[in-house]
Write a protein that holds these residues in place. Sequence first.
Motif, PDB file in Angstrom:
ATOM      1  N   UNK A 260       0.873  -1.479   0.055  1.00 51.37           N
ATOM      2  CA  UNK A 260       0.654  -0.087   0.183  1.00 51.37           C
ATOM      3  C   UNK A 260       0.734   1.079  -0.242  1.00 51.37           C
ATOM      4  N   UNK A 261       2.407   1.618   0.245  1.00 50.22           N
ATOM      5  CA  UNK A 261       2.820   2.132   0.339  1.00 50.22           C
ATOM      6  C   UNK A 261       4.083   1.822  -0.857  1.00 50.22           C
ATOM      7  N   UNK A 262       4.494   3.104  -1.675  1.00 50.08           N
ATOM      8  CA  UNK A 262       5.692   3.529  -2.240  1.00 50.08           C
ATOM      9  C   UNK A 262       6.466   4.701  -1.781  1.00 50.08           C
ATOM     10  N   UNK A 263       7.914   4.135  -1.831  1.00 44.19           N
ATOM     11  CA  UNK A 263       9.297   5.191  -0.961  1.00 44.19           C
ATOM     12  C   UNK A 263       9.938   5.463  -2.743  1.00 44.19           C
ATOM     13  N   UNK A 264       9.622   6.386  -3.172  1.00 44.33           N
ATOM     14  CA  UNK A 264      10.325   7.356  -4.393  1.00 44.33           C
ATOM     15  C   UNK A 264      11.414   8.551  -3.594  1.00 44.33           C
ATOM     16  N   UNK A 265      12.643   7.916  -3.755  1.00 49.07           N
ATOM     17  CA  UNK A 265      13.550   8.667  -4.218  1.00 49.07           C
ATOM     18  C   UNK A 265      13.680   9.478  -5.064  1.00 49.07           C
ATOM     19  N   UNK A 266      13.748   8.791  -6.676  1.00 48.66           N
ATOM     20  CA  UNK A 266      13.704  10.355  -7.304  1.00 48.66           C
ATOM     21  C   UNK A 266      14.347   9.176  -8.868  1.00 48.66           C
ATOM     22  N   UNK A 267      15.887   8.657  -8.438  1.00 45.16           N
ATOM     23  CA  UNK A 267      16.779   8.118  -8.654  1.00 45.16           C
ATOM     24  C   UNK A 267      17.266   6.927  -8.286  1.00 45.16           C
ATOM     25  N   UNK A 268      18.173   6.005  -8.241  1.00 47.88           N
ATOM     26  CA  UNK A 268      18.982   5.115  -7.447  1.00 47.88           C
ATOM     27  C   UNK A 268      20.255   5.531  -7.511  1.00 47.88           C
ATOM     28  N   UNK A 269      20.482   6.731  -7.747  1.00 49.95           N
ATOM     29  CA  UNK A 269      21.641   7.441  -7.399  1.00 49.95           C
ATOM     30  C   UNK A 269      21.434   8.357  -6.119  1.00 49.95           C
ATOM     31  N   UNK A 270      21.795   8.238  -5.008  1.00 49.94           N
ATOM     32  CA  UNK A 270      21.465   9.738  -4.339  1.00 49.94           C
ATOM     33  C   UNK A 270      21.204  11.017  -4.508  1.00 49.94           C
ATOM     34  N   UNK A 271      22.818  10.537  -5.554  1.00 51.92           N
ATOM     35  CA  UNK A 271      23.101  11.763  -5.733  1.00 51.92           C
ATOM     36  C   UNK A 271      22.277  12.891  -6.699  1.00 51.92           C
ATOM     37  N   UNK A 272      21.640  11.571  -7.489  1.00 57.20           N
ATOM     38  CA  UNK A 272      20.694  12.661  -8.396  1.00 57.20           C
ATOM     39  C   UNK A 272      19.163  12.623  -8.017  1.00 57.20           C
ATOM     40  N   UNK A 273      18.725  12.243  -6.677  1.00 55.01           N
ATOM     41  CA  UNK A 273      17.746  11.915  -6.703  1.00 55.01           C
ATOM     42  C   UNK A 273      17.132  13.203  -5.714  1.00 55.01           C
ATOM     43  N   UNK A 274      15.654  13.007  -4.506  1.00 57.72           N
ATOM     44  CA  UNK A 274      15.662  13.370  -3.815  1.00 57.72           C
ATOM     45  C   UNK A 274      15.063  13.154  -2.476  1.00 57.72           C
ATOM     46  N   UNK A 275      14.747  13.646  -1.414  1.00 54.83           N
ATOM     47  CA  UNK A 275      14.176  13.358  -0.183  1.00 54.83           C
ATOM     48  C   UNK A 275      13.465  12.406  -0.895  1.00 54.83           C
ATOM     49  N   UNK A 276      13.765  11.543   0.252  1.00 52.04           N
ATOM     50  CA  UNK A 276      12.489   9.730  -0.084  1.00 52.04           C
ATOM     51  C   UNK A 276      11.098  10.527   0.965  1.00 52.04           C
ATOM     52  N   UNK A 277       9.683  10.216  -0.388  1.00 55.75           N
ATOM     53  CA  UNK A 277       8.314  10.189  -0.339  1.00 55.75           C
ATOM     54  C   UNK A 277       8.001   8.892   0.249  1.00 55.75           C
TER      55      UNK A 277
END
Length: 116
Positions: A74-91
Amino acid sequence: MASFGRKQGVALASNLLKTLTGRSSNFRSNARSFSGVGSTEVVTSHTDKWMQDISKKSPMELINEVPPIKVEGRIAACEGDTDPALGHPIEYICLDLDEPAVCKYCGLRFVQDHHH
């Protein structure tokens, strides 16, 4: 070290900006025009330049071409990209609705994968 009051500090900064920019208006307008922040002509010219080239797709059009990502649970965790340097804060995104849920940072869409 010399101690400056507020008026003396503003006058010193104003004189410095007058020297750097060659303008003689007040401190706040010099600071704004020197940094480019708040300048509508910078934003307008950049936006106009972006909108003139119709051969390129807008970022929103590009992200909408990505199909919704199926998630077990029921919950998705999005970080924008697999590389933390290119992503965003986890939502963490709740997927209880029937329509795809959208990440507020990157626009990726998520749906719950039902196994029936």
